[in-house]
Design a protein around this motif. Structure first.
Motif, PDB file in Angstrom:
ATOM      1  N   ILE A  95      52.393  41.123  52.431  1.00  0.00           N
ATOM      2  CA  ILE A  95      51.708  41.943  53.439  1.00  0.00           C
ATOM      3  C   ILE A  95      52.435  43.276  53.646  1.00  0.00           C
ATOM      4  O   ILE A  95      51.812  44.344  53.734  1.00  0.00           O
ATOM      5  CB  ILE A  95      51.598  41.169  54.766  1.00  0.00           C
ATOM      6  N   CYS A 135      54.337  44.893  51.506  1.00  0.00           N
ATOM      7  CA  CYS A 135      54.075  45.748  50.336  1.00  0.00           C
ATOM      8  C   CYS A 135      52.658  46.304  50.371  1.00  0.00           C
ATOM      9  O   CYS A 135      52.414  47.449  49.964  1.00  0.00           O
ATOM     10  CB  CYS A 135      54.306  44.965  49.048  1.00  0.00           C
ATOM     11  N   SER A 136      51.706  45.505  50.859  1.00  0.00           N
ATOM     12  CA  SER A 136      50.320  45.972  50.955  1.00  0.00           C
ATOM     13  C   SER A 136      50.205  47.122  51.953  1.00  0.00           C
ATOM     14  O   SER A 136      49.493  48.096  51.714  1.00  0.00           O
ATOM     15  CB  SER A 136      49.413  44.812  51.371  1.00  0.00           C
ATOM     16  N   THR A 173      51.765  50.180  50.312  1.00  0.00           N
ATOM     17  CA  THR A 173      50.884  50.676  49.251  1.00  0.00           C
ATOM     18  C   THR A 173      49.689  51.410  49.847  1.00  0.00           C
ATOM     19  O   THR A 173      49.292  52.483  49.364  1.00  0.00           O
ATOM     20  CB  THR A 173      50.392  49.497  48.384  1.00  0.00           C
ATOM     21  N   SER A 174      49.122  50.825  50.901  1.00  0.00           N
ATOM     22  CA  SER A 174      47.981  51.461  51.551  1.00  0.00           C
ATOM     23  C   SER A 174      48.365  52.801  52.164  1.00  0.00           C
ATOM     24  O   SER A 174      47.613  53.776  52.085  1.00  0.00           O
ATOM     25  CB  SER A 174      47.414  50.527  52.624  1.00  0.00           C
ATOM     26  N   SER A 203      53.338  48.636  44.823  1.00  0.00           N
ATOM     27  CA  SER A 203      52.269  47.697  44.469  1.00  0.00           C
ATOM     28  C   SER A 203      52.740  46.687  43.431  1.00  0.00           C
ATOM     29  O   SER A 203      52.355  45.514  43.473  1.00  0.00           O
ATOM     30  CB  SER A 203      51.047  48.453  43.950  1.00  0.00           C
ATOM     31  N   GLY A 224      54.934  44.238  45.230  1.00  0.00           N
ATOM     32  CA  GLY A 224      54.049  43.291  45.894  1.00  0.00           C
ATOM     33  C   GLY A 224      53.411  42.331  44.919  1.00  0.00           C
ATOM     34  O   GLY A 224      53.241  41.142  45.226  1.00  0.00           O
ATOM     35  N   SER A 267      46.766  38.371  47.054  1.00  0.00           N
ATOM     36  CA  SER A 267      48.062  39.028  47.214  1.00  0.00           C
ATOM     37  C   SER A 267      48.164  40.299  46.382  1.00  0.00           C
ATOM     38  O   SER A 267      48.785  41.273  46.814  1.00  0.00           O
ATOM     39  CB  SER A 267      49.179  38.053  46.814  1.00  0.00           C
ATOM     40  N   ASN A 268      47.565  40.301  45.181  1.00  0.00           N
ATOM     41  CA  ASN A 268      47.740  41.433  44.279  1.00  0.00           C
ATOM     42  C   ASN A 268      46.781  42.598  44.541  1.00  0.00           C
ATOM     43  O   ASN A 268      47.039  43.712  44.102  1.00  0.00           O
ATOM     44  CB  ASN A 268      47.581  40.978  42.827  1.00  0.00           C
ATOM     45  N   SER A 269      45.667  42.337  45.228  1.00  0.00           N
ATOM     46  CA  SER A 269      44.711  43.435  45.395  1.00  0.00           C
ATOM     47  C   SER A 269      44.026  43.445  46.744  1.00  0.00           C
ATOM     48  O   SER A 269      43.994  44.478  47.428  1.00  0.00           O
ATOM     49  CB  SER A 269      43.647  43.374  44.282  1.00  0.00           C
ATOM     50  N   ALA A 314      44.577  42.199  49.744  1.00  0.00           N
ATOM     51  CA  ALA A 314      45.309  42.469  50.990  1.00  0.00           C
ATOM     52  C   ALA A 314      45.460  43.965  51.215  1.00  0.00           C
ATOM     53  O   ALA A 314      45.219  44.465  52.325  1.00  0.00           O
ATOM     54  CB  ALA A 314      46.673  41.779  50.945  1.00  0.00           C
ATOM     55  N   SER A 315      45.846  44.699  50.168  1.00  0.00           N
ATOM     56  CA  SER A 315      46.011  46.152  50.321  1.00  0.00           C
ATOM     57  C   SER A 315      44.663  46.826  50.575  1.00  0.00           C
ATOM     58  O   SER A 315      44.579  47.784  51.360  1.00  0.00           O
ATOM     59  CB  SER A 315      46.675  46.752  49.082  1.00  0.00           C
TER      60      SER A 315
END
Length: 639
Positions: A22, A24-25, A28-29, A81, A84, A142-144, A146-147
């Motif tokens: 979360i 990292c998301s 990244t965002s 990213s 994450g 988790s990889n896409s 969430a962000s």
């Protein structure tokens, strides 16, 4: 959604990894959201320079700095990213470990009745399919996703700051799009369940066929098995067509709605820019933000499709996890505190296993290796003068209905050898199952050392009983591992001594790797006599005071039987033994014989007494002397 939240709760030991994903998301965002602002600022700077409001040199310096800032933001987005993504990969694999270990542990502690109604291959297929679908969704999230979700929330807030109608339209599009998607869920999951059922049955049969490939080939059943396998998978084609038609029909409606809403959004942005409400840079900023908001909405169908597969898989998974465990097994786990889980979950009124801290290598924190069971368990205090084994008016039925055992009543004293003789299907193996606590009697009681079987902890009960089955039931490891299966910590000298006493050392030494020889699945690289002697050595090493021989030599030829019987004679020395008779030669030396007829005790007495009584045993002796093998087969007896 409740099913997905349940998975999260079930794997709450992964909370630190969830938090890292979360975080990292969010970063990244934040980095991705900075880019539209920077480009919008650059657009205004360029427009100012072109219109003469800003000096060219200053504008060049500004746009170069903005470009550098965009580079830094995109580099930060790339690095964070991927960090994450690394946490997401670790998290999904750890989730697979947790779910797999718990599923396996649950299976190991389910009552025998549950397995009677299941196919081994189906159990394995369910593990692979359910957990794969759950962990794939977790990895996707988790990889896409969430962000994207965080970005969407941020876009809503920024849009509201610049123009509330934009935020309003976005607030409309998200719930309506999700609602339209949810309309497909009930039918989609029903069809997915039908597909999973066929795939699980086919996969279960596949495992059975591969496990018994010699039988399939010898009866020339390859085409029939392939046809059945193909038919079940082919049946999923029609289901998939109906499922896909329904899904994509709804997807057209969803995306058309999305297109109309974003048409309104772009009209508002362009018109207000023309009217002077937005600068050119702000227009570029808002267009880019809307594109960022549109991406997660457009991918929503794919995410929900993955979520629905995870939900369908979790239903199968938790259906097993909610199966009630034998209360004595649950008590044993709580008392010993071993295994991957220790806590009981109350879900849908069932009993399951819950969370303990999972270490980096997939084990449990503070977990000790299981201790080798000991034959002399101090916590079982024998009742003075009581028989070692006693069946007290025991009746039993495998299913609701007619009993297969009726009022079984007999005892076995210390050091005594007692044989069970009766027709095939007459309840001999059922008596063994009851003695081992695999099933509970419908009425009456089974006692060991004067104490009711139902009151004894299962691990301590079974540690006092050694069993040699008709099927040796070996594993695919080495000979050493199979002999030491009941005592994993046994020394090499103890393993060698057990093999010697079981009359197995000689043939083991002939193998290139000796006791480290790998024997293949179910010991297929060994002959029947060799497998049985390894099983005898395993029972010798366990050194349990009570011994059960369940037709231990029935599948052997005469020479192999003689070799195995030597080991059995050594094994029975000084032990209380219950023998399911197959050959009359193994019965003659017992102290007493219990004959069974239609699930009732017919006679009890010494071989000499029963030979003269005219009952089942006397009949068997007569049939043996007359060489009537056909009628002897009715009793699973040979001469």
């Amino acid at each position: 959604m409740s099913a997905l939240l349940r998975i999260v709760r079930f794997t709450r030991a992964l909370a630190p990894l969830y938090s890292a994903v979360i975080l990292c998301s969010v970063l990244t965002s934040a980095a991705s959201l900075a880019v539209p602002f920077l480009i919008g600022h650059a657009t205004d700077t360029v427009a100012g320079a072109v219109g003469g409001q800003t000096a060219t040199g200053a504008a060049v310096r500004t746009v170069v700095l903005i470009a550098a800032a965009v580079l830094l933001a995109e580099l930060a987005q790339t690095v964070v990213s991927n960090i994450g993504g690394w946490f997401g990969d670790v998290m999904s694999n750890r989730m697979r470990t947790i779910l797999s270990v718990r599923y396996y542990e649950k299976l190991l502690h389910l009552p025998q009745r549950w397995f009677d109604g299941e196919i081994t291959g189906t159990i394995v297929a369910r593990l692979n399919r359910s957990i794969t679908e759950i962990t794939n969704f977790a990895k996707t999230m988790s990889n896409s996703f969430a962000s994207m979700l965080i970005t969407t929330v941020a876009v809503l807030a920024i849009s509201a700051w610049y123009a509330w109608p934009l935020a309003l339209l976005l607030l409309i599009v998200f719930p309506v799009y999700v609602w339209l998607t949810s309309l497909t869920s009930v039918k989609w999951q029903k069809l997915e369940g039908e597909k999973n059922e066929q795939v699980d049955i086919a996969s279960g049969r596949f495992a059975e066929v591969i496990g018994q490939i010699r039988v399939v080939k010898s009866f020339v059943r390859e085409r029939g098995e392939l046809a059945d396998f193909s038919r079940r998978f082919a049946s999923t084609d029609a289901t998939t067509r109906a499922q896909s038609t329904h899904w994509h029909r709804m997807d057209v409606i969803r995306r058309a709605f999305l297109n109309v809403i974003f048409f309104g959004i772009y009209v508002i942005i362009f018109v207000r820019t023309v009217q002077g409400a937005f600068t050119l840079g702000e227009m570029v900023l808002l267009v880019q933000l809307m594109g960022m908001a549109k991406a997660p909405v457009q991918s929503m169908s794919w995410v929900i499709d993955s979520a629905q597969r995870a939900i369908a898989g979790s239903k199968d998974y938790f259906r097993v996890m909610e199966t009630e465990v034998d209360p004595r097994t649950a008590a044993m786990l709580a008392r010993r505190g071993t295994g991957a889980e220790a806590e009981v979950i109350s879900a849908a009124g069932g009993t399951g296993t819950a969370d303990r801290e999972i270490t980096a290598d997939g084990g449990t924190a503070g977990e000790r290796a299981p201790e080798a069971p000991s034959a002399a368990v101090a916590t079982i205090d024998p009742v003075p003068g009581a028989p070692v084994v006693a069946f007290r008016d025991v009746s039993f039925a495998y299913e609701d209905g007619e009993d297969v055992l009726h009022g079984i009543d007999f005892t076995i004293d210390r050091g005594e050898k007692v044989a069970l003789v009766g027709e095939s299907g007459g309840g001999k193996s059922t008596i063994v199952n009851l003695l081992l606590g695999l099933y509970e009697p419908r009425s009456g009681a089974v006692e060991v050392v004067g104490r009711s079987n139902a009151d004894l902890p299962l691990d301590e009960l079974r540690s006092r009983i050694g069993v040699v089955f008709q099927d040796a039931s070996l594993f695919s490891g080495t000979i050493r591992e199979n002999i030491a299966y009941g005592r994993p910590g046994a020394s090499d000298e103890e393993v060698l001594d057990a093999a010697r006493r079981a009359n197995a050392e000689t043939f083991v030494r002939r193998f290139p790797d000796g006791f480290d020889q790998v024997i293949g699945e179910r010991g297929l690289k060994l002959s029947g006599g060799q497998r049985q002697r390894i099983a005898v050595a395993r029972a010798i090493l366990k050194d349990a005071p009570v011994l059960v021989l369940d037709e231990a030599t029935s599948a052997l030829d005469t020479k192999a039987e003689i070799q195995v019987q030597k080991g059995l004679d050594e094994l029975m020395t000084g032990r209380t033994s219950l023998i399911i008779a197959h050959r009359l030669s193994t019965i003659a030396g017992v102290d007493r014989i219990v004959t069974l007829r239609d699930g009732h005790v017919d006679e009890i007495g010494s071989p000499a007494e029963l030979a003269a009584s005219g009952g089942i045993y006397a009949q068997l002796l007569s049939l043996q002397n007359s060489g009537d093998k056909k009628r002897l087969a009715k009793y699973d007896i040979t001469g």
